[in-house]
Design an enzyme around this catalytic site. Structure first.
Site, PDB file in Angstrom:
ATOM      1  N   LYS A  53      28.205  -1.963 131.793  1.00  9.73           N
ATOM      2  CA  LYS A  53      29.475  -1.237 131.905  1.00  9.73           C
ATOM      3  C   LYS A  53      29.777  -0.908 133.369  1.00  9.73           C
ATOM      4  O   LYS A  53      30.914  -1.067 133.836  1.00  9.73           O
ATOM      5  CB  LYS A  53      29.416   0.051 131.069  1.00  9.73           C
ATOM      6  CG  LYS A  53      29.545  -0.214 129.572  1.00  9.73           C
ATOM      7  CD  LYS A  53      29.155   0.993 128.715  1.00  9.73           C
ATOM      8  CE  LYS A  53      29.117   0.597 127.232  1.00  9.73           C
ATOM      9  NZ  LYS A  53      28.607   1.673 126.363  1.00  9.73           N
ATOM     10  N   GLN A  97      26.268   7.369 126.317  1.00 10.41           N
ATOM     11  CA  GLN A  97      25.694   6.217 125.609  1.00 10.41           C
ATOM     12  C   GLN A  97      24.979   6.699 124.342  1.00 10.41           C
ATOM     13  O   GLN A  97      24.107   7.562 124.407  1.00 10.41           O
ATOM     14  CB  GLN A  97      24.730   5.460 126.531  1.00 10.41           C
ATOM     15  CG  GLN A  97      24.154   4.195 125.932  1.00 10.41           C
ATOM     16  CD  GLN A  97      25.226   3.114 125.694  1.00 10.41           C
ATOM     17  OE1 GLN A  97      26.139   2.925 126.495  1.00 10.41           O
ATOM     18  NE2 GLN A  97      25.124   2.435 124.557  1.00 10.41           N
ATOM     19  N   ASP A 120      35.660   6.587 124.808  1.00 10.05           N
ATOM     20  CA  ASP A 120      35.103   5.948 123.609  1.00 10.05           C
ATOM     21  C   ASP A 120      36.003   6.184 122.390  1.00 10.05           C
ATOM     22  O   ASP A 120      35.855   5.504 121.366  1.00 10.05           O
ATOM     23  CB  ASP A 120      33.708   6.526 123.307  1.00 10.05           C
ATOM     24  CG  ASP A 120      32.599   5.514 123.584  1.00 10.05           C
ATOM     25  OD1 ASP A 120      32.906   4.315 123.693  1.00 10.05           O
ATOM     26  OD2 ASP A 120      31.425   5.931 123.691  1.00 10.05           O
TER      27      ASP A 120
END
Lengths: 296, 296
Positions: A53, A97, A120
């Site tokens: 990422k 994460q 997200d």
């Protein structure tokens, strides 16, 4: 033979689009979009995701930061770190994460990210807005699926979309997105899952099948009708003695069989996977635009 | 002939349950749950709804207050009134009667109610929690449908539920509730709507059909299979010269026809309708329990 939906190519296109926006910002001497990724512990797979990422951020010219925290960190400490980034004007996206260590409540952590930086799209207020049909940050994988369908001009209106799997990350949001009354959606949607007596009964009806089960080669040709569009969200690691790594990644769909009867199909790897990171960058850009309009 | 799902009876049972909780609170000299209903303007149908909600509150022994505001009120003034009730410890539920006058943004108003007092369950954070599968205040009509299915011991696990209609108030939340992995849900869910080419193709598959379309007698017997369970959410006012009021209320389902082939059916009136108010009281009680635990 099915036409391959090339997620690698489309994700590169999207990254190029974002890159050109960032170059323009540099020219105008404006602030750049920034993403902070927080990793707790040192699971190798999670570390690889986080690094990839950050690498993508750098490729398109965004600011990126990785915060690696010791596995022993408390929920409180993690949330206090998130709060620091909630208030940090250099970062417009915050990504934690997952999965987190078991003693940390994921739901509390997700809710501690301000919705405006929740790239997200997992914060309940963003999930709610998605369902209601309001503009919001859409979870990256479903967002990627929408983009693939759009850029391959696959009609969704009035089509029967069958979603196999009901996770909060993929199944539920893509189902709710595709049933909305708007362009690029407006589909009849069925969500089928492990409690169904006969999954084939439903998958055979699909004009567009979305497989998000987490079970290698679960979807066979005999479960589908001819000319179906197949979106394979599965990322399953299976042993492979021929590979130098000793494993390979395969999808939830039996690609060899299904590609013979489908009209379109996403490969694994190279289908939905690369789109997820591209849409994360896109979300960071959206969050940036939204926040800097308000902040500056 | 189908067994009638008696919403009037079940709603009375639920009200009795709530009444006995309130009596106990009186005995213990504790605070009572309170609901404030805010009505803007004087639409006669809205007024009737609001009055009937207040009457039900009184019947079960809850505190109730109606605030009627002039149609000329600004969005800002309305939100400032809501804020007053957000901070008023005497009221645990706040309900703004919809629709609002056109110049007022409904979404802003709904978001101004603190989620803990959002007894309509329309706040995006509550919608999101519902979808994710967290505990929350469930919108009253879908909540009522869950209760009817439960109290008539109608199995939902692995069944095919077909929801006709995709409103934010009924279609979307009931679909998202019934696909959750838990008791009283765990169904395969299809959401079908006006964009479908052939609605019958889907409705014919239903083990449980939920009609929330707003179109009188839309669902005919020929669109269904034998022994289907039919939940009719429609409340349509149609002219009726034989009625003293000049109109009658009918559902989205052609009851006379469909009741001949269904295994269970909700009548209109007397099915889902009375459940909506009962679940509003239930939500007020849930909000009360939640808030007083935190506040007192």
């Amino acid at each position: 033979m099915a036409q391959i939906i090339d997620g690698k190519k489309i994700s590169s296109e999207i990254k190029e689009e974002i890159k050109s926006v960032c170059s323009q910002l540099v020219k105008e001497k404006k602030q750049l979009p920034g993403l902070v990724t927080i990793l707790v512990g040192n699971n190798p797979a999670s570390k690889a995701y986080v690094n990839s990422k950050a690498k993508s951020c750098n490729e398109v010219g965004m600011v990126s930061k990785i915060e690696i925290l010791d596995e022993s960190i408390s929920e409180e400490e993690l949330i206090s770190l998130i709060n620091r980034f909630n208030n940090d004007k250099n970062y417009h996206g915050i990504l934690v994460q997952l999965p987190l260590p078991k003693y940390i409540n994921e739901s509390n952590v997700i809710k501690s990210i301000i919705p405006e930086k929740d790239v997200d799209g997992f914060h309940p207020i963003n999930v709610g807005k998605l369902v209601i049909g309001e503009e919001t940050l859409i979870p990256c994988t479903p967002y990627g699926i929408l983009e693939l369908l759009k850029r391959y001009n696959i009609e969704t209106k009035g089509k029967h979309v069958v979603v196999v799997g009901r996770s909060n990350i993929v199944g539920k949001p893509i189902a709710n997105l595709l049933l909305q009354k708007r362009d690029g959606a407006n589909a009849v949607v069925t969500i089928v899952h492990s409690a169904a007596k006969n999954i084939s009964f439903y998958t055979k009806q699909a004009d567009i099948l979305i497989a998000a089960i987490g079970s290698p080669k679960f979807i066979k040709a005999e479960m589908l009708k001819e000319n179906v569009v197949v979106i394979d969200v599965g990322i399953n690691r299976v042993e492979d003695a021929n590979s130098p790594k000793g494993y390979k990644i395969i999808g939830d769909v039996d690609f060899d069989e299904v590609s013979k009867i489908a009209s379109f199909i996403t490969p694994v790897p190279g289908g939905v996977g690369p789109m997820t990171i591209a849409m994360l960058l896109k979300n960071t850009l959206i969050a940036y635009k939204h926040l800097t309009k308000n902040i500056e």
